[in-house]
Write an enzyme that holds these catalytic residues in place. Structure first.
Site, short mmCIF file in Angstrom:
data_model
loop_
_atom_site.label_atom_id
_atom_site.label_comp_id
_atom_site.label_asym_id
_atom_site.label_seq_id
_atom_site.Cartn_x
_atom_site.Cartn_y
_atom_site.Cartn_z
CB CYS A 71 -33.09 -25.61 -15.70
SG CYS A 71 -32.44 -26.64 -14.37
CG ASN A 90 -27.71 -27.22 -11.69
OD1 ASN A 90 -26.64 -27.09 -11.13
ND2 ASN A 90 -27.85 -28.02 -12.73
CB CYS A 96 -35.66 -31.09 -12.59
SG CYS A 96 -36.41 -31.38 -10.98
NE ARG A 97 -36.63 -27.14 -16.24
CZ ARG A 97 -37.04 -25.89 -16.34
NH1 ARG A 97 -37.70 -25.49 -17.43
NH2 ARG A 97 -36.80 -25.04 -15.36
CB SER A 98 -29.69 -27.77 -16.33
OG SER A 98 -29.63 -27.52 -14.95
CG ASP A 152 -39.33 -26.99 -13.68
OD1 ASP A 152 -38.96 -28.15 -13.38
OD2 ASP A 152 -38.91 -25.97 -13.12
P1 4NP Z 1 -35.38 -27.29 -12.62
O1 4NP Z 1 -36.67 -27.46 -11.68
O2 4NP Z 1 -35.29 -25.83 -12.96
O3 4NP Z 1 -35.69 -28.13 -13.80
O4 4NP Z 1 -34.21 -27.78 -11.78
C1 4NP Z 1 -36.83 -26.74 -10.48
C2 4NP Z 1 -36.43 -27.32 -9.30
C3 4NP Z 1 -36.62 -26.63 -8.09
C4 4NP Z 1 -37.20 -25.37 -8.11
C5 4NP Z 1 -37.59 -24.80 -9.30
C6 4NP Z 1 -37.40 -25.49 -10.48
N1 4NP Z 1 -37.42 -24.68 -6.90
O5 4NP Z 1 -37.99 -23.59 -6.93
O6 4NP Z 1 -37.02 -25.17 -5.83
#
Ligand code: 4NP
Length: 151
Positions: A9, A12, A14-16, A124
């Site tokens: 994702c 890394n 939340c989702r993955s 997300d």
């Molecule tokens: P993820 O969510 O892609 O599901 O891990 C996010 C977590 C943090 C950020 C973006 C997406 N960020 O920009 O910090």
């Protein structure tokens, strides 16, 4: 034979990481010999644990992801892993650009494995705040992926 699976994702955190935890638990339950990891397209969170609300939401469904640490995806991952699963279209496009022409990995969107949900993306939860929706979709996608791997 060991099947190697990588979930990717944006951050890394939340989702993955949730997908990694769900896959590890379900593969173990089904007795599938697999290696699983997760990674980010971005580098902001390298070395960080998952976002606390992701850890809490996953734990409530029996998935322990607290000890996972974020890392950025690298070109070598496309030779190390058999399957690379993107959470959304933006992740997919970045992975597609990074993937060597002769890579062994099969790059797909996770939601391809859950056509019954009528969704092509895992929204997300870092932005939507909806970790239950993300986990519902991830569980559906991982179930479909596991069914495919056991064919
Ligand atoms: P993820 O969510 O892609 O599901 O891990 C996010 C977590 C943090 C950020 C973006 C997406 N960020 O920009 O910090």
């Amino acid at each position: 034979m060991v099947t190697r699976v990588l979930f990717v994702c944006l951050g890394n955190i939340c989702r993955s990481p949730m997908a990694e935890g769900v896959f590890r638990a379900m593969a173990e339950r089904e007795g599938l010999e697999a290696e699983v990891d997760s990674a980010a397209t971005g580098d902001w969170h390298t070395g960080d644990p998952p976002y606390p609300p992701a850890i809490t939401a996953a734990a409530a469904r029996g998935y322990d992801i607290a000890n996972q640490r974020a890392r950025q995806v690298r070109r070598g991952d496309f030779d190390r892993f058999d399957h690379v699963l993107a959470m959304d279209g933006s992740n997919y496009d970045k992975l597609s650009a990074l993937c060597p022409m002769d890579a062994k990995a099969d790059l797909r969107m996770l939601m391809e494995y859950a056509p019954e949900t009528d969704r092509d993306t895992v929204p997300d939860p870092y932005y939507t705040g909806d970790f239950e929706e993300a986990l519902d979709l991830i569980e559906a996608g991982v179930e479909g992926l596991l069914a495919e791997l056991q064919r």
